[in-house]
Design a protein around this motif. Structure first.
Motif, PDB file in Angstrom:
ATOM      1  N   LEU A   1       0.827  -1.210   0.000  1.00  0.00           N
ATOM      2  CA  LEU A   1       0.000   0.000   0.000  1.00  0.00           C
ATOM      3  C   LEU A   1       0.862   1.261   0.000  1.00  0.00           C
ATOM      4  CD1 LEU A   1      -2.760  -1.083   2.574  1.00  0.00           C
ATOM      5  CD2 LEU A   1      -2.918  -1.072   0.076  1.00  0.00           C
ATOM      6  N   VAL A   2       1.875   1.298   0.850  1.00  0.00           N
ATOM      7  CA  VAL A   2       2.773   2.456   0.896  1.00  0.00           C
ATOM      8  C   VAL A   2       3.526   2.593  -0.425  1.00  0.00           C
ATOM      9  CG1 VAL A   2       4.857   3.367   1.982  1.00  0.00           C
ATOM     10  CG2 VAL A   2       3.025   2.435   3.397  1.00  0.00           C
ATOM     11  N   SER A   3       3.940   1.472  -0.971  1.00  0.00           N
ATOM     12  CA  SER A   3       4.728   1.469  -2.208  1.00  0.00           C
ATOM     13  C   SER A   3       3.993   2.143  -3.359  1.00  0.00           C
ATOM     14  CB  SER A   3       5.091   0.026  -2.587  1.00  0.00           C
ATOM     15  OG  SER A   3       5.675  -0.030  -3.871  1.00  0.00           O
ATOM     16  N   VAL A   4       2.778   1.689  -3.648  1.00  0.00           N
ATOM     17  CA  VAL A   4       2.067   2.238  -4.809  1.00  0.00           C
ATOM     18  C   VAL A   4       1.579   3.666  -4.547  1.00  0.00           C
ATOM     19  CG1 VAL A   4       1.417  -0.002  -5.737  1.00  0.00           C
ATOM     20  CG2 VAL A   4      -0.083   1.093  -4.074  1.00  0.00           C
ATOM     21  N   ALA A   5       1.233   3.978  -3.295  1.00  0.00           N
ATOM     22  CA  ALA A   5       0.754   5.328  -2.989  1.00  0.00           C
ATOM     23  C   ALA A   5       1.864   6.360  -3.192  1.00  0.00           C
ATOM     24  CB  ALA A   5       0.232   5.386  -1.553  1.00  0.00           C
TER      25      ALA A   5
ATOM     26  N   LEU B   1      -2.469   4.578  -8.742  1.00  0.00           N
ATOM     27  CA  LEU B   1      -3.722   4.800  -8.007  1.00  0.00           C
ATOM     28  C   LEU B   1      -4.653   3.597  -8.161  1.00  0.00           C
ATOM     29  CD1 LEU B   1      -5.704   6.518  -6.401  1.00  0.00           C
ATOM     30  CD2 LEU B   1      -6.404   7.595  -8.566  1.00  0.00           C
ATOM     31  N   VAL B   2      -4.750   3.061  -9.371  1.00  0.00           N
ATOM     32  CA  VAL B   2      -5.589   1.882  -9.601  1.00  0.00           C
ATOM     33  C   VAL B   2      -5.064   0.691  -8.793  1.00  0.00           C
ATOM     34  CG1 VAL B   2      -6.359   0.215 -11.332  1.00  0.00           C
ATOM     35  CG2 VAL B   2      -6.339   2.658 -11.881  1.00  0.00           C
ATOM     36  N   GLN B   3      -3.736   0.534  -8.758  1.00  0.00           N
ATOM     37  CA  GLN B   3      -3.148  -0.546  -7.950  1.00  0.00           C
ATOM     38  C   GLN B   3      -3.538  -0.400  -6.484  1.00  0.00           C
ATOM     39  OE1 GLN B   3       0.997   0.235  -9.692  1.00  0.00           O
ATOM     40  NE2 GLN B   3       1.119  -1.932  -9.144  1.00  0.00           N
ATOM     41  N   LEU B   4      -3.470   0.821  -5.960  1.00  0.00           N
ATOM     42  CA  LEU B   4      -3.817   1.070  -4.565  1.00  0.00           C
ATOM     43  C   LEU B   4      -5.259   0.674  -4.286  1.00  0.00           C
ATOM     44  CD1 LEU B   4      -3.144   2.265  -1.770  1.00  0.00           C
ATOM     45  CD2 LEU B   4      -3.843   4.504  -2.674  1.00  0.00           C
TER      46      LEU B   4
ATOM     47  N   ILE C   1      -6.589  -2.820  -1.772  1.00  0.00           N
ATOM     48  CA  ILE C   1      -7.400  -2.721  -0.555  1.00  0.00           C
ATOM     49  C   ILE C   1      -8.318  -3.934  -0.388  1.00  0.00           C
ATOM     50  CG2 ILE C   1      -9.204  -1.380   0.602  1.00  0.00           C
ATOM     51  CD1 ILE C   1      -7.828   1.147  -0.538  1.00  0.00           C
ATOM     52  N   PRO C   2      -9.094  -4.349  -1.434  1.00  0.00           N
ATOM     53  CA  PRO C   2      -9.945  -5.531  -1.243  1.00  0.00           C
ATOM     54  C   PRO C   2      -9.299  -6.852  -1.648  1.00  0.00           C
ATOM     55  CG  PRO C   2     -10.577  -4.426  -3.262  1.00  0.00           C
ATOM     56  CD  PRO C   2      -9.452  -3.620  -2.669  1.00  0.00           C
ATOM     57  N   PHE C   3      -8.312  -6.825  -2.565  1.00  0.00           N
ATOM     58  CA  PHE C   3      -7.801  -8.073  -3.147  1.00  0.00           C
ATOM     59  C   PHE C   3      -6.351  -8.385  -2.786  1.00  0.00           C
ATOM     60  CE2 PHE C   3     -11.067  -6.663  -6.300  1.00  0.00           C
ATOM     61  CZ  PHE C   3     -11.993  -7.664  -6.028  1.00  0.00           C
ATOM     62  N   GLY C   4      -5.771  -7.620  -1.860  1.00  0.00           N
ATOM     63  CA  GLY C   4      -4.383  -7.867  -1.479  1.00  0.00           C
ATOM     64  C   GLY C   4      -4.239  -8.156   0.002  1.00  0.00           C
ATOM     65  N   PRO C   5      -4.771  -9.279   0.494  1.00  0.00           N
ATOM     66  CA  PRO C   5      -4.664  -9.603   1.926  1.00  0.00           C
ATOM     67  C   PRO C   5      -3.229  -9.922   2.326  1.00  0.00           C
ATOM     68  CG  PRO C   5      -5.589 -11.449   0.721  1.00  0.00           C
ATOM     69  CD  PRO C   5      -5.488 -10.320  -0.260  1.00  0.00           C
ATOM     70  N   GLU C   6      -3.029  -9.997   3.619  1.00  0.00           N
ATOM     71  CA  GLU C   6      -1.691 -10.260   4.151  1.00  0.00           C
ATOM     72  C   GLU C   6      -1.292 -11.717   3.928  1.00  0.00           C
ATOM     73  OE1 GLU C   6       1.703  -9.940   5.111  1.00  0.00           O
ATOM     74  OE2 GLU C   6       0.631  -8.087   5.635  1.00  0.00           O
ATOM     75  N   THR C   7      -0.096 -11.930   3.368  1.00  0.00           N
ATOM     76  CA  THR C   7       0.404 -13.292   3.144  1.00  0.00           C
ATOM     77  C   THR C   7       1.480 -13.700   4.152  1.00  0.00           C
ATOM     78  OG1 THR C   7       2.106 -12.544   1.577  1.00  0.00           O
ATOM     79  CG2 THR C   7      -0.066 -13.107   0.679  1.00  0.00           C
ATOM     80  N   ARG C   8       1.992 -12.767   4.883  1.00  0.00           N
ATOM     81  CA  ARG C   8       2.995 -13.078   5.906  1.00  0.00           C
ATOM     82  C   ARG C   8       2.270 -13.695   7.091  1.00  0.00           C
ATOM     83  NH1 ARG C   8       7.893 -14.632   7.533  1.00  0.00           N
ATOM     84  NH2 ARG C   8       8.818 -13.384   9.185  1.00  0.00           N
ATOM     85  N   TYR C   9       2.527 -14.965   7.354  1.00  0.00           N
ATOM     86  CA  TYR C   9       1.792 -15.704   8.381  1.00  0.00           C
ATOM     87  C   TYR C   9       2.780 -16.466   9.242  1.00  0.00           C
ATOM     88  CZ  TYR C   9      -1.673 -18.810  10.514  1.00  0.00           C
ATOM     89  OH  TYR C   9      -2.463 -19.500  11.406  1.00  0.00           O
ATOM     90  N   MET C  10       2.714 -16.259  10.545  1.00  0.00           N
ATOM     91  CA  MET C  10       3.601 -16.951  11.483  1.00  0.00           C
ATOM     92  C   MET C  10       2.972 -18.295  11.829  1.00  0.00           C
ATOM     93  SD  MET C  10       6.088 -14.882  11.682  1.00  0.00           S
ATOM     94  CE  MET C  10       7.026 -15.600  13.018  1.00  0.00           C
ATOM     95  N   ARG C  11       3.508 -19.347  11.260  1.00  0.00           N
ATOM     96  CA  ARG C  11       2.945 -20.687  11.416  1.00  0.00           C
ATOM     97  C   ARG C  11       3.640 -21.402  12.566  1.00  0.00           C
ATOM     98  NH1 ARG C  11       3.343 -21.296   6.802  1.00  0.00           N
ATOM     99  NH2 ARG C  11       1.272 -20.668   6.127  1.00  0.00           N
ATOM    100  N   VAL C  12       2.858 -22.070  13.426  1.00  0.00           N
ATOM    101  CA  VAL C  12       3.424 -22.800  14.556  1.00  0.00           C
ATOM    102  C   VAL C  12       3.543 -24.268  14.197  1.00  0.00           C
ATOM    103  CG1 VAL C  12       2.552 -21.186  16.270  1.00  0.00           C
ATOM    104  CG2 VAL C  12       1.130 -23.121  15.576  1.00  0.00           C
ATOM    105  N   SER C  13       4.305 -25.008  14.966  1.00  0.00           N
ATOM    106  CA  SER C  13       4.482 -26.432  14.710  1.00  0.00           C
ATOM    107  C   SER C  13       3.179 -27.176  14.986  1.00  0.00           C
ATOM    108  CB  SER C  13       5.595 -26.993  15.603  1.00  0.00           C
ATOM    109  OG  SER C  13       5.261 -26.802  16.961  1.00  0.00           O
ATOM    110  N   HIS C  14       3.025 -28.326  14.315  1.00  0.00           N
ATOM    111  CA  HIS C  14       1.797 -29.114  14.424  1.00  0.00           C
ATOM    112  C   HIS C  14       1.880 -30.068  15.609  1.00  0.00           C
ATOM    113  CE1 HIS C  14       0.805 -27.485  10.533  1.00  0.00           C
ATOM    114  NE2 HIS C  14       1.898 -28.003  10.023  1.00  0.00           N
TER     115      HIS C  14
END
Length: 525
Positions: free
Chosen positions: A141-145, A237-240, A244-257
C-alpha cells in the motif's frame, strides 16, 4: 501408540473415499502428529492430506485460502513487480524528446532509466526486513501510494535535476515487489504448483522492460512524453484501490503441528489479520541492522549463487541489452518514430509469454510426474519421492539454447539489413532470445527456492541485487561494444558469454549441487 497412529491414518483415508476425493495421502511423520480434528479440517478444505507445506487450521493461513483469492493476490503482486521495470523503461521511446525538452544530451537523457535500474537493485534490501516484521500488505500500500505521488513529481518537473530526483524516488518506492514476490509465492502456494505460479511473477518482471516502451511509445508520440508520468501515476492509483480488497496479508507466522498448538488463535479474527492489521507487528523478533544485508550472505550457497549468476547474464543480454540498445541501433538504422520504436518491443513481449508456457507449467509437470498415482486402490501406498531440485534444471537447457540462437539472429540480421529498409527478421531473433530468457528465469529462480525455501523472500532480493547491478553496468559498455565490433559480432560475443558463464556452470550445478547441499548440512548440523 503405533496402533493409534495407524488407526488414525486409516480413518483419514476412509474419509477421503467417503467424500469422493482423489486420494493422495502421504504416510508421513508430519501427519502422525496431527490431531484428527486437524486432519478433518484439511480434508474438508483441500480434499487431501498430501500437502507440502502442511497448513494450520486457521482460515487466515494463506495455504488455506480459496484458489481465486490466491490468484487475485498473486496477479496484483506480479503486476506490481512488472511496474518496477515498466516504469524504468517507459521513457525509452522518448529519449530524444526528453533531451530536447530539458536541453541535455541523448546519453544524459538515457541516465533517467539507468539510475532507476540502480535504485531498483538495492532498494529491496530495506523493504524486505520491514515487510517481514509488519507484513507484505502495508508495504504494498505504501509502495504504490508514494510511487504515484513521485510520478506526479516527474510529470511537473521543470528541469533535468528535478526529474532525475523524482525518478529515483519512484524507483525506491515501487521496488519491493520485484524482490519480495518470490516470498509471496512460497507463502501462498504449495510446492507442487510452485513452478507455475513462480513463473507468473517472473514473467511479469520480464515483461516490464519491453512493455513499458511498447505502450508508452504511443503516449509519447500522440499526447506528449510528460503524459507517460501521468499514466504511471494513474496506474499506481488503480493498484492502490485494487490492493485494498484483493491484497490480503500473506505473511503468516505458522506454529508447529502439535496437539497443543493446532487450534487457531481466536484473536485477531481472520478478516482483521488479513486486511486490518496494517501497523501491527506480525513477527516480534527484534530488527537488527545486519538483517538489512542478510540477502547478500546468500552468495555463500552455490545452489543460489550459481543459478543467480547464470540467469543474470542471460537477462542482461536477452532483456536489458535488447531493451536499452534498440533505440540506439534502430533509430539511426531505420529512422523510426517513437511509436514505431515502441512497436519493436512486441517481439520481447511475445517471446516472453511463449517462453513462460514452456517453463512454469512444464517444470511443475516435470517435477511431479513421478509422484502421480494410478487410483484410489493404491491410496495406502507411499508415493514415489519428489525428484531432487536438480532434476528441474534439465528444462533450463532449452532456455540457454534459445537465448544463444536469438542473440545471434538479432545481431546478424540487423547487421545485414539495408539502412532505411526495416525488416522483421531481427524482431524474430528478439522473440527467440526472450523466450529463452523467460525459460531460464523461471526454472533457475524456482530451483533456488526449491533448494532453500526458508530464504524464499531473501532469494528474490539477492537475485534482484545481482540482476539490477549487471543491468545498470551493461548500458555503459554496450555502445562501445557495438561501435567496435558491430551489431553482428556483438551478438556472437554475447552468445558465447551466455554459453561459458551461463550454461556451463548450470551443468556443473546439476552434477554436484545435491552433494554440496548435503555437505553443508553436515557441516552446519
Amino acid at each position: 501408540m503405533r496402533e493409534e497412529e495407524e488407526t488414525s491414518s486409516s480413518s483419514s483415508r476412509d474419509q477421503e473415499k467417503q467424500l469422493g476425493l482423489k486420494s493422495t495421502y502421504i504416510d508421513d511423520s508430519s501427519l502422525a502428529h496431527l490431531p484428527q480434528e486437524h486432519r478433518d479440517y484439511l480434508l474438508q478444505r483441500h480434499g487431501t492430506l498430501a500437502l507440502d507445506p502442511m497448513p494450520s487450521m486457521d482460515p487466515a493461513d494463506p495455504y488455506n485460502w480459496p484458489g481465486w483469492k490466491k490468484t487475485a493476490n498473486l496477479i496484483l503482486v506480479a503486476v506490481h513487480a512488472m511496474m518496477t521495470t515498466f516504469t524504468a523503461a517507459a521513457i525509452i521511446p522518448a529519449f530524444e524528446i526528453i533531451a530536447e525538452d530539458l536541453d541535455v544530451s541523448l546519453v544524459k537523457a538515457s541516465y533517467l532509466t539507468s539510475m532507476q535500474i540502480a535504485v531498483l537493485g538495492f532498494g529491496p534490501l530495506l523493504w524486505k526486513p520491514i515487510s517481514n516484521r509488519y507484513g507484505r500488505r502495508p508495504v504494498w500500500l505504501v509502495s504504490v501510494a508514494l510511487s504515484g505521488i513521485c510520478n506526479v513529481g516527474c510529470a511537473v518537473s521543470p528541469n533535468y535535476a528535478a526529474m532525475a530526483a523524482c525518478r529515483c524516488l519512484v524507483a525506491f518506492f515501487i521496488c519491493p515487489a520485484i524482490a519480495i514476490g518470490s516470498g509471496v509465492v512460497v507463502e501462498t502456494f504449495f510446492k507442487k504448483d510452485r513452478g507455475r505460479f513462480m513463473g507468473v511473477w517472473t514473467l511479469m518482471v520480464t515483461l516490464g522492460p519491453p512493455a513499458g516502451p511498447f505502450f508508452m511509445g504511443f503516449v509519447a508520440e500522440h499526447i506528449g512524453y510528460r503524459w507517460i508520468y501521468w499514466v504511471l501515476a494513474i496506474t499506481n492509483l488503480v493498484q492502490l484501490l485494487l490492493y485494498i480488497p484483493f491484497g490480503p496479508e500473506t505473511r503468516y507466522m505458522r506454529v508447529s503441528h502439535t496437539p497443543t498448538t493446532t487450534k487457531p488463535n481466536p484473536k485477531p479474527s481472520p478478516f482483521k489479520a488479513q486486511y486490518l492489521s496494517i501497523l501491527t507487528r506480525i513477527d516480534p523478533t527484534p530488527l537488527t541492522a545486519l538483517e538489512f544485508l542478510h540477502p547478500l550472505s546468500l552468495a555463500a550457497y552455490p545452489s543460489i549463487l550459481i543459478p543467480t549468476l547464470s540467469y543474470t547474464f542471460v537477462f542482461g543480454f536477452a532483456s536489458v541489452y535488447l531493451t536499452v540498445e534498440i533505440p540506439q541501433i534502430f533509430i539511426p538504422k531505420f529512422a523510426l518514430s517513437p511509436q514505431g520504436l515502441g512497436l519493436q518491443f512486441l517481439g520481447i513481449v511475445v517471446g516472453s509469454v511463449v517462453g513462460e508456457q514452456l517453463a512454469g507449467p512444464l517444470s511443475d509437470w516435470w517435477m511431479n510426474r513421478n509422484r502421480n498415482r494410478d487410483g484410489s486402490e493404491q491410496s495406502s501406498a507411499r508415493p514415489r519421492p519428489r525428484p531432487r531440485p536438480e532434476h528441474r534444471l534439465y528444462l533450463s537447457y532449452l532456455g540457454f539454447l534459445l537465448a544463444i540462437v536469438g542473440l545471434v539472429v538479432f545481431g546478424v540480421r540487423t547487421e545485414q539489413a539495408a539502412k532505411g529498409h526495416w525488416n522483421v527478421t531481427p524482431i524474430v531473433g528478439i522473440a527467440v532470445a526472450a523466450a529463452g530468457n523467460q525459460i531460464v528465469t523461471t526454472v533457475l529462480v524456482t530451483y533456488a527456492v526449491d533448494c532453500h525455501g526458508e530464504h524464499s523472500s531473501s532469494i528474490g532480493v539477492f537475485v534482484n541485487v545481482v540482476r539490477s547491478t549487471w543491468g545498470f553496468i551493461g548500458p555503459f559498455w554496450f555502445p562501445d561494444m557495438i561501435t567496435k565490433l558491430g551489431v553482428g559480432a556483438s551478438g556472437g560475443l554475447m552468445a558465447g558469454i551466455v554459453f561459458v558463464v551461463g550454461w556451463l556452470p548450470v551443468l556443473v550445478l546439476q552434477w554436484r549441487g545435491g552433494r554440496w547441499r548435503a555437505r553443508r548440512v553436515e557441516k552446519e548440523g
